[in-house]
Write a protein that holds these residues in place. Structure first.
Motif: not given
Ligand code: GLU
Ligand code: ZN
Length: 276
Positions: A42-44, A96-99, A134-135, A173-175
């Motif tokens: 449940d990482i989301d 990485c800030t790419c969409t 982060w990649r 970006k969100d987790a």
């Protein structure tokens, strides 16, 4: 001691493909007197966790598949952040800030999981005002570890080829972790010795093997089972008219009989096991 696992994400009901996966994991452990674990991925966010996790447990019980439940991902966020911090300290991650759209437009090749990120931000200066993922700098990481091997129970020894997926995201970006980082850390924490899952995740294992080497984690074996497919060879999903396990259970189908049929390879009409 053999330890296998079934690690569903609580973002929808389980279907027959999940039942097959759980039964494969369960039976491989049971045949060797080992342990079979259920882990909720449940990482989301735990938003959907409670009702769907309860549904998953009931589905497995209905099938007659006994399991031990281990810690869900939402309780391990600090562990993921620590591992990511370690890799960042080693200089192996970059922001990485790419969409999504930018990545699709820049990608020069298509990998097993879609457009392969071409490394746009690896050498770009970071604008801290934009949200960043982060990649993993895969070639820098491979230079650190050297060539790696992993073992698939069905396909034998594999030379790890993490570059096939490109520089994967480890921190979203969100987790605080991506699937790759979370699942790798969890399998180690749960002392899984045989990672049982579908062949759709075969390519991901190259990355997981690299993460194990970078983080000093134990290296399990893997068993990537074939996937159940709809007869039109489409991916098995609810929209193809295959009822979920919960729906089958609610309408009074015999769970253990279904599990036995699955074990014998006799699937409901229109469903087959993919050959490759
Ligand atoms: N949580 C993933 C899924 O729902 C499975 C991950 C795994 O087995 O490694 O498909
Ligand atoms: Zn980027």
């Amino acid at each position: 001691m053999i330890v296998t696992r079934f690690a569903p994400s609580p973002n929808g009901s389980l279907h027959l493909g999940h039942a097959y996966s759980a039964i494969v994991g369960h039976d491989l452990a049971a045949a060797a007197g080992g342990r079979f674990l259920l882990r909720i991925e449940d990482i989301d966010g735990p938003r959907s966790l409670a009702p769907l996790a309860a549904e998953f447990r009931a589905d497995l019980a209905w099938l007659g598949v006994r399991f031990e439940e281990v810690t869900p991902q939402s309780s391990r966020l600090a562990r993921y952040a620590a591992a990511a911090g370690h890799l960042r300290g080693e200089g192996l991650l970059y922001p990485c800030t790419c969409t999504r759209a930018e990545i699709a437009a820049a990608a020069q090749r298509w990998g097993p999981e879609g457009p392969v990120y071409p490394g746009t931000c690896r050498t770009r200066s970071h604008n801290p005002a934009r949200p960043a993922a982060w990649r993993l700098d895969v070639s820098a990481a491979l230079a650190r570890t050297g060539p790696l091997i992993w073992e698939d129970a069905l396909r034998g020894a594999q030379a790890a080829d993490p570059a096939a997926l490109g520089d994967v995201v480890l921190v979203r970006k969100d987790a605080p972790a991506s699937y790759h980082l979370a699942a790798t850390l969890d399998d180690a924490a749960d002392e899984v010795t045989l990672v049982t899952r579908g062949r759709d995740l075969f390519a991901a294992t190259h990355v997981h093997r690299l993460l194990q080497a970078l983080l000093g984690l134990p290296v399990p074996r893997w068993h990537h089972h074939a996937l159940l497919m709809a007869a039109d060879s489409g991916k098995l999903a609810k929209r193809r008219g295959s009822p979920s396990l919960a729906e089958r259970r609610a309408r009074g189908e015999d769970g253990p009989a279904l599990a036995d049929a699955i074990r014998k390879g006799s699937f409901p009409a229109g469903i087959t096991l993919a050959s490759s």
